[in-house]
Enzyme design. Sequence first.
Site, PDB file in Angstrom:
ATOM      1  N   ARG A  54      15.695  19.519  36.927  1.00  0.00           N
ATOM      2  CA  ARG A  54      17.021  19.532  36.318  1.00  0.00           C
ATOM      3  C   ARG A  54      17.592  18.158  35.990  1.00  0.00           C
ATOM      4  O   ARG A  54      18.524  18.038  35.219  1.00  0.00           O
ATOM      5  CB  ARG A  54      18.002  20.316  37.208  1.00  0.00           C
ATOM      6  CG  ARG A  54      17.860  21.809  37.055  1.00  0.00           C
ATOM      7  CD  ARG A  54      18.645  22.558  38.097  1.00  0.00           C
ATOM      8  NE  ARG A  54      18.023  22.422  39.410  1.00  0.00           N
ATOM      9  CZ  ARG A  54      18.545  22.905  40.535  1.00  0.00           C
ATOM     10  NH1 ARG A  54      19.710  23.503  40.514  1.00  0.00           N
ATOM     11  NH2 ARG A  54      17.918  22.751  41.689  1.00  0.00           N
TER      12      ARG A  54
ATOM     13  N   THR B 223      11.479  23.197  51.086  1.00  0.00           N
ATOM     14  CA  THR B 223      12.101  22.344  52.113  1.00  0.00           C
ATOM     15  C   THR B 223      11.540  22.619  53.514  1.00  0.00           C
ATOM     16  O   THR B 223      11.394  21.701  54.319  1.00  0.00           O
ATOM     17  CB  THR B 223      13.632  22.548  52.120  1.00  0.00           C
ATOM     18  OG1 THR B 223      13.927  23.951  52.113  1.00  0.00           O
ATOM     19  CG2 THR B 223      14.273  21.913  50.912  1.00  0.00           C
TER      20      THR B 223
ATOM     21  N   ARG C  40      17.953 -43.821  19.400  1.00  0.00           N
ATOM     22  CA  ARG C  40      18.568 -43.266  18.187  1.00  0.00           C
ATOM     23  C   ARG C  40      18.056 -44.016  16.986  1.00  0.00           C
ATOM     24  O   ARG C  40      17.755 -45.198  17.092  1.00  0.00           O
ATOM     25  CB  ARG C  40      20.071 -43.518  18.160  1.00  0.00           C
ATOM     26  CG  ARG C  40      20.878 -42.827  19.113  1.00  0.00           C
ATOM     27  CD  ARG C  40      22.312 -43.257  18.833  1.00  0.00           C
ATOM     28  NE  ARG C  40      23.108 -42.831  19.950  1.00  0.00           N
ATOM     29  CZ  ARG C  40      24.162 -43.477  20.389  1.00  0.00           C
ATOM     30  NH1 ARG C  40      24.556 -44.596  19.795  1.00  0.00           N
ATOM     31  NH2 ARG C  40      24.823 -43.023  21.410  1.00  0.00           N
TER      32      ARG C  40
HETATM   33  C1  UD1 Z   1      18.835  23.064  49.091  1.00  0.00           C
HETATM   34  C2  UD1 Z   1      19.028  24.255  50.027  1.00  0.00           C
HETATM   35  C3  UD1 Z   1      20.323  24.967  49.663  1.00  0.00           C
HETATM   36  C4  UD1 Z   1      21.485  23.997  49.740  1.00  0.00           C
HETATM   37  C5  UD1 Z   1      21.228  22.748  48.887  1.00  0.00           C
HETATM   38  C6  UD1 Z   1      22.301  21.716  49.179  1.00  0.00           C
HETATM   39  C7  UD1 Z   1      16.798  25.091  50.614  1.00  0.00           C
HETATM   40  C8  UD1 Z   1      15.804  26.165  50.399  1.00  0.00           C
HETATM   41  N1  UD1 Z   1      17.929  25.162  49.891  1.00  0.00           N
HETATM   42  O1  UD1 Z   1      18.698  23.582  47.776  1.00  0.00           O
HETATM   43  O2  UD1 Z   1      20.549  26.054  50.545  1.00  0.00           O
HETATM   44  O3  UD1 Z   1      22.685  24.621  49.333  1.00  0.00           O
HETATM   45  O4  UD1 Z   1      19.948  22.178  49.199  1.00  0.00           O
HETATM   46  O5  UD1 Z   1      22.239  20.632  48.312  1.00  0.00           O
HETATM   47  O6  UD1 Z   1      16.573  24.233  51.436  1.00  0.00           O
HETATM   48  N2  UD1 Z   1      12.356  18.568  49.061  1.00  0.00           N
HETATM   49  C9  UD1 Z   1      11.147  18.138  49.584  1.00  0.00           C
HETATM   50  N3  UD1 Z   1      10.036  18.903  49.407  1.00  0.00           N
HETATM   51  C10 UD1 Z   1      10.071  20.087  48.767  1.00  0.00           C
HETATM   52  C11 UD1 Z   1      11.300  20.525  48.237  1.00  0.00           C
HETATM   53  C12 UD1 Z   1      12.433  19.749  48.404  1.00  0.00           C
HETATM   54  O7  UD1 Z   1      11.064  17.071  50.183  1.00  0.00           O
HETATM   55  O8  UD1 Z   1       9.008  20.716  48.671  1.00  0.00           O
HETATM   56  C13 UD1 Z   1      13.552  17.718  49.252  1.00  0.00           C
HETATM   57  C14 UD1 Z   1      14.179  17.259  47.949  1.00  0.00           C
HETATM   58  O9  UD1 Z   1      13.656  15.996  47.554  1.00  0.00           O
HETATM   59  C15 UD1 Z   1      15.664  17.178  48.313  1.00  0.00           C
HETATM   60  C16 UD1 Z   1      15.829  18.212  49.411  1.00  0.00           C
HETATM   61  O10 UD1 Z   1      14.534  18.474  49.892  1.00  0.00           O
HETATM   62  O11 UD1 Z   1      15.985  15.914  48.826  1.00  0.00           O
HETATM   63  C17 UD1 Z   1      16.481  19.491  48.899  1.00  0.00           C
HETATM   64  O12 UD1 Z   1      15.671  20.037  47.888  1.00  0.00           O
HETATM   65  P1  UD1 Z   1      16.273  20.622  46.543  1.00  0.00           P
HETATM   66  O13 UD1 Z   1      15.161  21.093  45.723  1.00  0.00           O
HETATM   67  O14 UD1 Z   1      17.251  19.702  45.941  1.00  0.00           O
HETATM   68  O15 UD1 Z   1      17.023  21.919  47.142  1.00  0.00           O
HETATM   69  P2  UD1 Z   1      18.224  22.732  46.505  1.00  0.00           P
HETATM   70  O16 UD1 Z   1      17.682  23.688  45.517  1.00  0.00           O
HETATM   71  O17 UD1 Z   1      19.283  21.807  46.071  1.00  0.00           O
END
Ligand code: UD1
Length: 524
Positions: A21, A93, A469
């Site tokens: 995004r 996550t 000069r």
């Molecule tokens: C996540 C939460 C959501 C919360 C939101 C808050 C989950 C499933 N969802 O969603 O409930 O409201 O944050 O901002 O946790 N990351 C990794 N490895 C991965 C995926 C993500 O390290 O495989 C890291 C990303 O770099 C980021 C963080 O985890 O720093 C959150 O990941 P992101 O994809 O932004 O989660 P959201 O969809 O925002």
Amino acid sequence: MTVSRIPGLGVIVMAAGLRKRMKSNHVKVLHHVAGQPMVLYAVDVALQLAGHRIAVVVGHQSDKVRQVIESGIAGKPGSHSVCIVEQIEQLGTGHAVMQSRPAFYHVDEARPTNYLILNGDTPLLREETARELVRVHQAQSATVTILTAMLDDPGGYGRVIRRQPGGDHGHDITPSDVLKIIEDRDATPVERATKEINVGTYVVSGEFLFDALDKLEPHNAQNEYYLTDIVRMAVAQGRRVSAVTLQDPEEGLGVNTRQQLAAAEQVVRQQIRERWLEAGVTMRDPGSVWVDAAVTIGRDTVLYPNVSLEGKTTVGEGTIIRSGVRITDCVIGNHVEILDSSVLRESQVDDEAHLGPFAHLRPGAIVRRKAKVGNFVEMKKAELGEGSKANHLTYLGDARIGKGVNIGAGTITVNYDGVNKHQTVIGDHASVGSDTQLVAPVTVGRGAYVAAGTTVTQDVPADSLAIARVPQINRVGWAGKRRMLLTGNTPSKNPARAVGEQPKLKTNPASSKVKKGHTKSPKG
Ligand code: UD1
Ligand code: CA
């Protein structure tokens, strides 16, 4: 800064995601907020709280992220406890946190009692808030404690689903009323209407975390291992899940889009301005002043509109910085005055120096106490000694200039031969006339004079005069005769007057004698 770490607290920062995004070629957590990569905000919170180790989970562009983290924490207390682990495939996550297990499971070391888990994309989260979350977790003997916020527009965030008063949820619910976190994409319309969101900051008991993660299943809209599912699991086991709700929901802002990045930038910038106003800095128009997160400013310093202080800049006390000045990674002393539209980078300006307008300090410039760098003067890897002046239209590169030196307008250090750079050295109290070129390597001795218009190609001994000069010749009446030839007009008795010049035009006989005034440069 006093740091009080929480014994037995391990911290995990998730920073492996890319996320489409942002529409960026750069990994999200490296995007800057107030001049600092986003991930460093979470790492700073970790450094202040972790009594055990800190694991930062990296993945996309891991080499870059690792490098940014390592240079960001260098020299900070607790930096030795940071260990960077890799999540090779980004499977969610929950999967990210799983990768950090080896960082905490050392045979000869006690494992953490609790873990604080931070999203790498919530740069507004304050250390005090995370500390409060740990306190509540401990006070309520919870297994999982989550941070929540109430948002008017909760779109995109995971929703916090609580037991409805009077609702029947079976016999296995915990004393707390949090039931689960459901992601936006997985929520039913009723769940989606919930305005309470999951901020992405958790405290989880050591004995529970990794066992729970081992049981995660990727059965959801994104086919990912969701960390958030551990809430549901704790509830199912009859364990306590606690929640702390942010007073100021802004603090929970998660950056997934450029819009959110811009919003976070606004908030952090405003916080920084308030901090420095509070600390005794005057800002004529605070909204237009940009101060990066790592900058420090002394009291009674005055910042005019549109000033940018960037990177690791420090500014002393009682310094005046006029409009349109940009300073990056510089050390600026006390009672310095920097006039409008000057640009300074990786340079040092000592107390009571005076710069600009339109001064340009490039990396390695050092302006000593009470020295003056005037308009359209550029310096690079050059030192201008105490009380020395370069007031107008000058380039000083690869130069060492002593005390009390006057550099005339239009002086140029000719430092580059097309292949290598060479040094110019000018001794104390020397005087360099206007329109001088100093062809380096070259030394102008202490107290020496260089006549205006000289191209200096040899060293000038101390207390000597250098002049190079073409001798001047005056051909009396030449111009008048030429004018007559071209226009057919007879020369007037006073030729200069005829074309509107000053009446008292002196004509000197041809002379190559060095006269008084030859070494003069404009005084500023
Ligand atoms: C996540 C939460 C959501 C919360 C939101 C808050 C989950 C499933 N969802 O969603 O409930 O409201 O944050 O901002 O946790 N990351 C990794 N490895 C991965 C995926 C993500 O390290 O495989 C890291 C990303 O770099 C980021 C963080 O985890 O720093 C959150 O990941 P992101 O994809 O932004 O989660 P959201 O969809 O925002
Ligand atoms: Ca996010």
